[in-house]
Design a protein around this motif. Structure first.
Motif, short mmCIF file in Angstrom:
data_model
loop_
_atom_site.label_atom_id
_atom_site.label_comp_id
_atom_site.label_asym_id
_atom_site.label_seq_id
_atom_site.Cartn_x
_atom_site.Cartn_y
_atom_site.Cartn_z
N VAL A 220 0.84 -1.20 0.00
CA VAL A 220 0.00 0.00 0.00
C VAL A 220 0.87 1.26 0.00
O VAL A 220 0.66 2.17 -0.79
CB VAL A 220 -0.95 0.01 1.21
N ILE A 221 1.89 1.28 0.88
CA ILE A 221 2.76 2.46 0.90
C ILE A 221 3.56 2.53 -0.40
O ILE A 221 3.85 3.62 -0.91
CB ILE A 221 3.70 2.47 2.14
N THR A 222 3.88 1.37 -0.97
CA THR A 222 4.64 1.38 -2.22
C THR A 222 3.83 2.05 -3.32
O THR A 222 4.37 2.83 -4.12
CB THR A 222 5.02 -0.06 -2.62
N VAL A 223 2.54 1.76 -3.36
CA VAL A 223 1.68 2.42 -4.36
C VAL A 223 1.77 3.94 -4.16
O VAL A 223 2.01 4.70 -5.11
CB VAL A 223 0.22 1.94 -4.22
N ALA A 224 1.60 4.38 -2.92
CA ALA A 224 1.64 5.82 -2.64
C ALA A 224 3.00 6.41 -3.03
O ALA A 224 3.07 7.48 -3.65
CB ALA A 224 1.35 6.07 -1.16
N LEU A 225 4.07 5.69 -2.68
CA LEU A 225 5.42 6.21 -2.97
C LEU A 225 5.67 6.27 -4.47
O LEU A 225 6.27 7.22 -4.97
CB LEU A 225 6.48 5.34 -2.29
N ILE A 226 5.19 5.25 -5.19
CA ILE A 226 5.41 5.26 -6.65
C ILE A 226 4.61 6.40 -7.28
O ILE A 226 5.11 7.10 -8.17
CB ILE A 226 5.03 3.89 -7.25
N GLU A 227 3.41 6.63 -6.80
CA GLU A 227 2.63 7.75 -7.33
C GLU A 227 3.37 9.07 -7.11
O GLU A 227 3.47 9.90 -8.02
CB GLU A 227 1.25 7.80 -6.66
N LEU A 228 3.90 9.22 -5.90
CA LEU A 228 4.62 10.46 -5.60
C LEU A 228 5.89 10.57 -6.44
O LEU A 228 6.25 11.64 -6.94
CB LEU A 228 4.95 10.50 -4.10
N MET A 229 6.56 9.42 -6.62
CA MET A 229 7.78 9.41 -7.43
C MET A 229 7.45 9.80 -8.87
O MET A 229 8.16 10.60 -9.49
CB MET A 229 8.39 8.01 -7.38
N LEU A 230 6.35 9.27 -9.40
CA LEU A 230 5.95 9.62 -10.77
C LEU A 230 5.63 11.11 -10.86
O LEU A 230 5.98 11.79 -11.83
CB LEU A 230 4.75 8.78 -11.20
N ASP A 231 4.97 11.63 -9.83
CA ASP A 231 4.68 13.07 -9.79
C ASP A 231 5.96 13.88 -9.86
O ASP A 231 6.07 14.82 -10.65
CB ASP A 231 3.97 13.42 -8.47
N ARG A 232 6.92 13.50 -9.02
CA ARG A 232 8.12 14.32 -8.88
C ARG A 232 9.08 14.14 -10.04
O ARG A 232 9.73 15.09 -10.46
CB ARG A 232 8.85 13.99 -7.56
N THR A 233 9.20 12.91 -10.53
CA THR A 233 10.21 12.64 -11.55
C THR A 233 9.66 12.79 -12.95
O THR A 233 10.37 13.22 -13.86
CB THR A 233 10.78 11.22 -11.35
N PHE A 234 8.39 12.46 -13.15
CA PHE A 234 7.85 12.46 -14.52
C PHE A 234 6.63 13.36 -14.68
O PHE A 234 5.85 13.20 -15.61
CB PHE A 234 7.49 11.03 -14.93
N ASP A 235 6.44 14.30 -13.74
CA ASP A 235 5.35 15.28 -13.84
C ASP A 235 3.96 14.65 -13.96
O ASP A 235 3.12 15.14 -14.70
CB ASP A 235 5.59 16.23 -15.02
N PHE A 236 3.74 13.56 -13.26
CA PHE A 236 2.37 13.05 -13.18
C PHE A 236 1.55 13.96 -12.26
O PHE A 236 2.11 14.87 -11.64
CB PHE A 236 2.37 11.61 -12.61
N ASN A 237 0.24 13.69 -12.18
CA ASN A 237 -0.62 14.60 -11.42
C ASN A 237 -1.41 13.94 -10.30
O ASN A 237 -2.51 14.37 -9.99
CB ASN A 237 -1.60 15.29 -12.37
N PHE A 238 -0.85 12.88 -9.70
CA PHE A 238 -1.61 12.23 -8.63
C PHE A 238 -1.91 13.19 -7.48
O PHE A 238 -3.00 13.19 -6.93
CB PHE A 238 -0.83 11.03 -8.07
N PHE A 239 -0.93 13.99 -7.13
CA PHE A 239 -1.09 14.88 -5.97
C PHE A 239 -0.95 16.34 -6.35
O PHE A 239 -0.73 17.19 -5.51
CB PHE A 239 -0.07 14.51 -4.88
#
Lengths: 615, 347
Positions: A220-239
């Motif tokens: 569960v935390i891995t999902v959250a961390l990957i989402e945040l990583m995608l946000d920060r590294t690849f400009d995704f918009n989860f957060f």
């Protein structure tokens, strides 16, 4: 010994290390006992660094309006203190016991997957180094250990600190998952004949439950961390709130992991206490089935209470009522455990050695933390306590007075088994009393300061708030804790190098680990024991003390099949580290790291087995 | 030595507890309540505190009794009876806590609904906007915008809507009401009521960045009359000052070199139309500045204008305003004094 090379299609020969000694011995070891020691020593060093961070925090708060530590650094300190203590100290210290003790308690020669076990340690070390290296590479994470979005997003936090946190936690997650699968398989499959599940020592049971919690919680935390990583590294918009994200998503994911995590931190300590109390009381654990059931129930309920960390986020009265009730429900099985420990000691012949003192200290401190826990399960009044020092007091009563005291009980208890030497009892008791008093003087006033409205995570406060006296008091008491830990370190070093020989069974133990020499030989048990009841070893001793006939072993030591050392677990972890740093700095290195991992995992799979001489 | 410690430890601990509980209530004490929400929360806290104390004392006494009664005598070889449990006892200590918890859950559940249900017809509605690191208060129906000092009429139900366009914050007035988080893209709300006229402390309670510790505010509970007077005064526009020093401050404020108006609003002025920083129309009438951390006086104000980063590290003004970013545009000492005089004239 001869080495049989395995031929790859490319005509590369692979060799396996042949029981090397010295540094290579440690780097290639797959022996659960050596890995346990590695875990323990590394995690304890991490515990000390987390302690230094805590002392710096307390120093800044010793008086109002101080400017000893810059606000930005202070924010990094409290983030790293919590992250370190939770992920780099308490969890791996528990893992050290899992490694060293579980195979001995269930009568096994090693864990089910020895190389995977080595990999777990190296991955843990990699995660720890990634996390801690942030101090030297431009600043540590600064958004608190639960890293609430959106302050962790690139918009509000452009530096690298959060990236170290994201990557470090993911690598640590890999380590924890690998270790947990390993222990579940070990406990299910490698039990000695006759060791049924309901004859398992309680520490093994708690480990089993903890491992199940871990493999369910970390994804569960891995999902959250990957989402945040995608946000920060690849400009995704989860957060990304500008793109319409509701950052409450992070909190739900984090605490669905985070609450079971709390039990991951406390259950192993409860297991240790459940070993120490019966041994030193000369009585079996009171209500064994109830203890197992209570822990299972706590573990299950751990999934139904996450929103009590979020009572003030506007979930509405229905959700708050439900989570209030589920949280209160957890008090029942926890109470059962507490009463059963009292029942274990009641009528016993209790030897108050250092491990017992720490175990009883655990009970009395965890009780206070448990009661304050029920206090803020009351969501309506929790509105006043949330994010204040009252909560800081609570978590330290359960994690320091609880988990750490339990772990210290375990270290003293198993020290003779692990090292073959006795610790210094006088220093041990002194260590306990200083830490016990220091812990109460540090954390008890925090309840009061919190109810006086002092929020947590503030780097300074005004002199007019009425918090100054107690903050100064807490800081001085915190130094006393540090002094207590120093005594512990002295005791450990002194006793490990020059302590008295402990003998196989210094405590008149009840479980199988006390039936073999201290320190245990590589193969643990010359003959795999046959278990007929709970606390089998103790009953055997009671019977044989009359007849005094020791059965001579017929097994030849050279015939015992043992797992062989391997380079690959370490090399896979090196690949993982490079891949991790790559995400922070340059994705090319991530590619290289993944390449190394693929190659080394293949090599791992094709690794040959050295044939023993005599066959 | 250990025995001495052991003897005095319980006394020491209980003494500490008594001292701690008998301490004086500070400005953010949750015990010294001045509104129905905080009152209900404190009552609930006392209920569970005393209930918890009973359990705490009972169990700790049991531990101490065991410690004294069942400790091993020197060289004892006694083997205690190997009891494995007692079903009746175990059922009892499972059921009794359950009943206990069922009873105390009744007042909790009722309080959750009282506190969680906003008033249907609130007397005043305030939109609170959390910024890094200050609070903006917008009285939507009354057409008033101010910062860091929230005025409310005594004894009236106030609905607070909570907004943020940046990170998380949490709105908390310990003596009046427990906190509710401010979350971007999620319209949270809470209701408060101040029962006694006076000034109360508030503080942001959710970590929001470098100067989270310095994000504070005040709530002024006014009589109905005072509140109405305050509102009508806030609605008035600011005038161009007559005093030469204040006038020169006004000129600097409105100049494109300083560019203050790009972020700050001064009602009635054509140049100061910004909405990023606090609305300064009636800055001089506020008792505190920089989000409730300093008294509003000439010395503090000059220090603030000279170098805001010294007072509140990481604030947006020192990171974006040209006078702090561009060394060629720095304010001279006389400009600082003039600006401070002008700002304080904005009564």
């Amino acid at each position: 010994m001869t080495t049989i090379p395995f031929k790859l299609p490319l005509n590369i020969k692979l060799y396996r290390p042949v029981s090397p000694t010295g540094v290579w011995g440690w780097l290639t070891t797959v022996d659960h006992k050596k890995i346990g020691v590695l875990y323990g020593v590394t995690a304890f060093i991490m515990f000390l660094t987390g302690g230094i961070e805590a002392m710096l925090i307390r120093t800044q708060l010793i008086a109002p309006e101080l400017k000893i530590i810059a606000p930005e650094v202070y924010n990094q300190l409290f983030t790293m203190h919590a992250t370190t203590m939770i992920f780099l100290a308490i969890m791996p210290l528990s893992a050290a016991f899992f490694n060293f003790i579980i195979p001995l308690q269930i009568g096994a020669r090693d864990v089910a997957f020895p190389r995977l076990n080595a990999f777990s340690y190296w991955a843990f070390l990699a995660g720890a180094l990634i996390m801690k290296s942030s101090w030297f590479l431009g600043g540590s994470p600064n958004a608190g250990w639960f890293g609430y979005a959106p302050i962790t997003t690139a918009t509000f936090n452009p530096g690298n600190g959060i990236d170290f946190w994201i990557i470090g936690l993911q690598v640590l997650g890999v380590a924890s998952l690998a270790a947990s699968f390993n222990f579940i398989v070990t406990i299910i499959n490698l039990r000695a004949p006759g060791m049924t599940m309901m004859r398992l020592p309680l520490f093994t049971w708690m480990t089993f439950i903890t491992a199940i919690l871990l493999i369910l919680a970390f994804p569960v935390i891995t999902v959250a961390l990957i989402e945040l990583m995608l946000d920060r590294t690849f400009d995704f918009n989860f957060f990304n709130t500008k793109a319409g994200a509701n950052p409450i998503l992070w909190q739900h994911l984090f605490w669905i992991f985070g609450h079971p995590e709390v039990y991951i931190l406390i259950l192993p300590a409860m297991g240790i206490v459940s070993e120490v109390l019966p041994t030193f009381s000369r009585k079996p654990i009171f209500g064994y089935p109830a203890m197992v059931l209570a822990a299972s129930f706590i573990a299950f309920m751990g999934w139904l209470v996450w929103s009590h960390h979020m009572f003030t986020t506007g979930l509405g009265p229905i959700a708050n009522s439900v989570f209030t009730l589920t949280t209160m429900l957890i008090a029942i099985p926890t109470g059962v455990k507490m009463f059963n420990w009292l029942g274990t000691m009641w009528g016993g012949d209790i030897d108050f050695k250092t491990p017992t003192l720490f175990a009883v200290g655990f009970m009395s401190m965890f009780l206070i933390g448990g009661i304050s826990g029920v206090m803020h399960s009351f969501s309506a009044s929790d509105y006043q306590q949330q994010d204040t020092y009252f909560i800081v007091a609570h978590i330290h009563y359960v994690l320091f007075g609880g988990s750490i005291f339990g772990i210290f009980a375990g270290i003293y208890y198993w020290f003779p088994k692990i090292t073959g030497r006795m610790y210094d009892e006088k220093l041990g008791k002194l260590n306990f009393w200083i830490m016990f008093i220091g812990q109460n003087l540090t954390f008890f006033p925090m309840h009061w300061v919190g109810m006086q409205g002092m929020p947590r995570r503030i780097f300074t406060y005004d002199s007019g708030m009425g918090w100054a006296f107690w903050n100064g008091f807490e800081t001085i008491a915190a130094y006393a804790i540090a002094f207590g830990v120093l005594i512990f370190v002295i005791n450990m070093i002194k006793s490990w190098t020059g302590g008295k020989k402990a003998g196989d069974d210094p405590w008149d133990g009840r479980t199988l680990e006390w039936s073999i020499p201290s320190p245990p030989p590589v193969y643990n048990f010359r003959d795999i024991p046959i278990v007929k009841s709970l606390d089998d070893f103790w009953h055997t001793k009671q019977k044989s003390s009359n007849s005094n006939t020791k059965v001579k072993s017929k097994t030849k030591v050279s015939d015992i099949h043992l797992p062989q050392p391997s380079y690959w677990p370490l090399l896979v972890a090196v690949g993982l580290t490079i891949a991790g740093f790559g995400i922070i700095y340059n994705l090319v290195f991530t590619g290289i790291g993944i390449g190394i991992m693929l190659i080394t995992v293949c090599a791992w799979s094709f690794e040959p087995v050295n044939e023993p001489d005599s066959h | 030595m250990f025995d001495t410690i052991k003897k005095f430890l319980p006394i020491l601990l209980s003494l500490l507890f008594v001292i701690a509980c008998g301490g004086f209530d500070g400005p953010q004490s949750t015990f010294d309540t001045h509104g129905p929400v905080a009152k209900e929360q404190a009552d609930l806290f006392y209920l569970i505190l005393w209930a918890g104390m009973v359990v705490l004392v009972a169990v700790e006494l049991a531990i101490i009794y065991i410690y004294i009664k069942f400790r091993r005598k020197k060289n004892s070889t006694r083997i205690p009876s190997q009891t494995h449990g007692n079903t009746k006892l175990e059922i009892m200590w499972t059921i009794l806590p359950a009943i206990f918890l069922a009873i105390v859950s009744v007042p909790v559940l009722s309080a959750i609904w009282t506190i969680g249900t906003p008033p249907k017809n609130p007397d005043v509605v305030v939109n609170v906007h959390g910024h890094q690191y200050w609070f903006e208060f917008e009285y939507q129906d009354l057409d008033v915008v101010t910062a860091n000092e929230l005025h409310i009429p005594v004894g009236k139900k106030i609905l607070i809507n909570l907004y943020s366009n940046n990170v998380l914050h949490s709105f908390w007035i310990p003596k009046i009401a427990g906190k509710t988080d401010i979350i971007p893209n999620q319209g949270n709300y809470m209701w408060i009521q101040g029962d006694d006229v006076g000034m109360y402390y508030g503080q942001c309670a959710e970590f929001c960045g470098e100067s989270h510790a310095l994000m504070r505010f005040r709530v002024v509970v006014d009589t109905d009359e005072d509140f109405r007077a305050w509102i009508s005064h806030q609605k008035s526009e600011a005038f161009v000052p007559n005093d030469p020093l204040e006038k020169s401050g006004y000129d600097i404020f409105m100049s494109s070199k300083a560019g203050c108006g790009g972020c700050h609003m001064i009602n009635g002025s054509k140049k100061a139309k910004g909405k990023i920083g606090p609305n300064l129309t009636h800055f001089g009438s506020r008792q505190h500045m920089a989000a409730g951390i300093l008294e509003n006086n000439q010395v503090n104000l000059r220090n603030w204008i000279r170098n805001p980063d010294m007072i509140k590290p990481g604030n947006i003004m020192s990171g974006q305003a040209a006078v702090y970013m561009d060394p060629n545009k720095s304010l001279t000492e006389s400009e600082v004094i003039a600006l401070a005089s002008y700002l304080q004239s904005l009564k």
